[in-house]
Scaffold this motif. Structure first.
Motif, mmCIF file in Angstrom:
data_model
loop_
_atom_site.group_PDB
_atom_site.id
_atom_site.type_symbol
_atom_site.label_atom_id
_atom_site.label_comp_id
_atom_site.label_asym_id
_atom_site.label_seq_id
_atom_site.Cartn_x
_atom_site.Cartn_y
_atom_site.Cartn_z
ATOM 1 N N GLU A 208 5.701 30.175 19.162
ATOM 2 C CA GLU A 208 6.780 29.483 18.457
ATOM 3 C C GLU A 208 6.364 29.214 17.021
ATOM 4 O O GLU A 208 5.176 29.011 16.746
ATOM 5 N N PRO A 209 7.324 29.191 16.080
ATOM 6 C CA PRO A 209 6.971 28.870 14.695
ATOM 7 C C PRO A 209 6.546 27.413 14.564
ATOM 8 O O PRO A 209 7.204 26.513 15.093
ATOM 9 N N ILE A 210 5.432 27.188 13.883
ATOM 10 C CA ILE A 210 4.900 25.854 13.659
ATOM 11 C C ILE A 210 4.874 25.593 12.148
ATOM 12 O O ILE A 210 4.413 26.430 11.376
ATOM 13 N N ASP A 211 5.368 24.435 11.754
ATOM 14 C CA ASP A 211 5.422 24.053 10.338
ATOM 15 C C ASP A 211 4.915 22.618 10.231
ATOM 16 O O ASP A 211 5.578 21.685 10.677
ATOM 17 N N ILE A 212 3.718 22.449 9.682
ATOM 18 C CA ILE A 212 3.075 21.133 9.632
ATOM 19 C C ILE A 212 2.999 20.671 8.177
ATOM 20 O O ILE A 212 2.400 21.350 7.334
ATOM 21 N N LEU A 213 3.593 19.537 7.893
ATOM 22 C CA LEU A 213 3.640 18.980 6.535
ATOM 23 C C LEU A 213 2.822 17.697 6.488
ATOM 24 O O LEU A 213 2.992 16.813 7.339
ATOM 25 N N ALA A 214 1.946 17.588 5.502
ATOM 26 C CA ALA A 214 1.104 16.400 5.354
ATOM 27 C C ALA A 214 1.608 15.543 4.206
ATOM 28 O O ALA A 214 1.718 16.012 3.061
ATOM 29 N N LYS A 215 1.914 14.289 4.506
ATOM 30 C CA LYS A 215 2.316 13.360 3.458
ATOM 31 C C LYS A 215 1.198 13.211 2.431
ATOM 32 O O LYS A 215 0.011 13.363 2.748
ATOM 33 N N LEU A 216 1.592 12.879 1.207
ATOM 34 C CA LEU A 216 0.615 12.693 0.147
ATOM 35 C C LEU A 216 -0.153 11.386 0.354
ATOM 36 O O LEU A 216 0.362 10.440 0.962
ATOM 37 N N PRO A 217 -1.385 11.328 -0.153
ATOM 38 C CA PRO A 217 -2.166 10.095 -0.009
ATOM 39 C C PRO A 217 -1.486 8.904 -0.684
ATOM 40 O O PRO A 217 -0.787 9.064 -1.697
ATOM 41 N N VAL A 218 -1.705 7.735 -0.121
ATOM 42 C CA VAL A 218 -1.246 6.485 -0.738
ATOM 43 C C VAL A 218 -2.456 5.896 -1.457
ATOM 44 O O VAL A 218 -3.286 5.209 -0.865
ATOM 45 N N ASP A 219 -2.577 6.248 -2.726
ATOM 46 C CA ASP A 219 -3.779 5.857 -3.470
ATOM 47 C C ASP A 219 -3.494 5.336 -4.880
ATOM 48 O O ASP A 219 -4.400 5.175 -5.691
ATOM 49 N N GLY A 220 -2.205 5.097 -5.174
ATOM 50 C CA GLY A 220 -1.865 4.601 -6.496
ATOM 51 C C GLY A 220 -1.603 5.698 -7.513
ATOM 52 O O GLY A 220 -1.196 5.406 -8.645
ATOM 53 N N PHE A 221 -1.816 6.941 -7.125
ATOM 54 C CA PHE A 221 -1.576 8.063 -8.043
ATOM 55 C C PHE A 221 -0.603 9.073 -7.457
ATOM 56 O O PHE A 221 0.414 9.409 -8.051
ATOM 57 N N TRP A 222 -0.904 9.549 -6.240
ATOM 58 C CA TRP A 222 -0.123 10.610 -5.629
ATOM 59 C C TRP A 222 1.322 10.197 -5.347
ATOM 60 O O TRP A 222 2.204 11.048 -5.282
ATOM 61 N N GLU A 223 1.551 8.891 -5.163
ATOM 62 C CA GLU A 223 2.889 8.446 -4.770
ATOM 63 C C GLU A 223 3.975 8.915 -5.734
ATOM 64 O O GLU A 223 5.119 9.149 -5.335
ATOM 65 N N ARG A 224 3.653 9.048 -6.992
ATOM 66 C CA ARG A 224 4.654 9.432 -7.989
ATOM 67 C C ARG A 224 5.205 10.842 -7.743
ATOM 68 O O ARG A 224 6.268 11.190 -8.236
ATOM 69 N N PHE A 225 4.477 11.642 -6.969
ATOM 70 C CA PHE A 225 4.916 13.030 -6.732
ATOM 71 C C PHE A 225 5.602 13.210 -5.373
ATOM 72 O O PHE A 225 6.068 14.303 -5.076
ATOM 73 N N GLU A 226 5.680 12.157 -4.559
ATOM 74 C CA GLU A 226 6.176 12.303 -3.197
ATOM 75 C C GLU A 226 7.619 12.785 -3.124
ATOM 76 O O GLU A 226 8.011 13.489 -2.207
ATOM 77 N N GLY A 227 8.436 12.454 -4.110
ATOM 78 C CA GLY A 227 9.851 12.845 -4.066
ATOM 79 C C GLY A 227 10.146 14.213 -4.632
ATOM 80 O O GLY A 227 11.307 14.636 -4.678
ATOM 81 N N VAL A 228 9.102 14.941 -5.056
ATOM 82 C CA VAL A 228 9.308 16.255 -5.683
ATOM 83 C C VAL A 228 9.772 17.268 -4.639
ATOM 84 O O VAL A 228 9.221 17.303 -3.547
#
Length: 228
Positions: A208-228
């Motif tokens: 079966e097709p598997i698609d695994i997405l990892a949320k960005l780190p919560v570190d005070g920097f990466w959060e700004r890119f989460e909505g891209v």
């Protein structure tokens, strides 16, 4: 920090995927620090009440300062078949990298020959083959610019040590925090702005097709890119 259920991105009888934290070691090395492999074995033994150590096969690796999705095998059959998928380049790997310099061109493919200095743990990139080198290829594209930073999507076609880091540096775009490969300063957190965002493949047992997405780190920097 031990692994918890919230770190698990995917699990079935054959495979388990974790959102690796930057700074975590995948396999034990000369530092003697506890590895992600060790943590996950304990997690599985506790979760399924196994008195003996749970089987866990390391399929691929991420550099210690890199975050994101990493997948392990829970059975020997899955380990063999996943190794074949990686070797046959049947896994689509997507990374996000943050750099300070705009790549020119903004979309492209990079081909280099990489040579690793084992003593210094540093990789050099060459335009032509040199003795002992391995071919490395990746594609990249600019996703967005936020402030002084550029977010790139990177898809490596080969799986060489430090490949994305040294190839982007050769493009004139060292990854933020990666002073080993040309960024002016390192991160006090021991991390670099490289995140293994996604893994896509056909399940080696269930087909079966598997698609695994990892949320960005919560570190005070990466959060700004989460909505891209």
């Amino acid at each position: 920090m031990p692994i918890t259920e919230k770190d698990i991105l995917f699990e079935d009888n054959h495979l388990i995927a974790v959102n690796k934290r930057a700074g975590d070691l995948v396999q034990i090395d000369e530092t003697g620090d506890e590895s992600l492999e060790q943590q996950l074995k304990v997690f599985l033994a506790n979760k399924y009440n196994k008195p003996n150590e749970a089987f866990l096969g390391v399929i691929h690796r991420l550099d210690r300062p890199v975050s994101g999705v990493i997948i392990f095998a829970k059975t020997s059959k899955a380990l063999v078949r996943m190794n074949e998928l990686f070797k046959g380049r049947e896994i689509t790997k997507t990374y996000w990298a943050v750099v300070r310099n705009q790549p020119n061109p903004t979309t492209g493919t990079l081909n280099h020959w990489l040579l690793k200095n084992q003593q210094k743990n540093v990789v050099s990139a060459y335009a032509k083959e040199v003795k002992g080198s391995q071919h490395a290829e990746l594609s990249y594209k600019l996703l967005t610019k936020l402030g002084d930073y550029y977010l790139l999507q990177v898809n490596p076609l080969t799986g060489r040590s430090h490949q994305i880091r040294v190839q982007l540096s050769s493009l004139g775009c060292p990854i933020v925090g990666d002073n080993k490969y040309g960024y002016p300063r390192g991160s006090r957190k021991g991390s670099i702005c490289l995140h293994a965002r996604r893994l896509q493949f056909i399940h080696p047992v269930k087909k079966e097709p598997i698609d695994i997405l990892a949320k960005l780190p919560v570190d005070g920097f990466w959060e700004r890119f989460e909505g891209v």
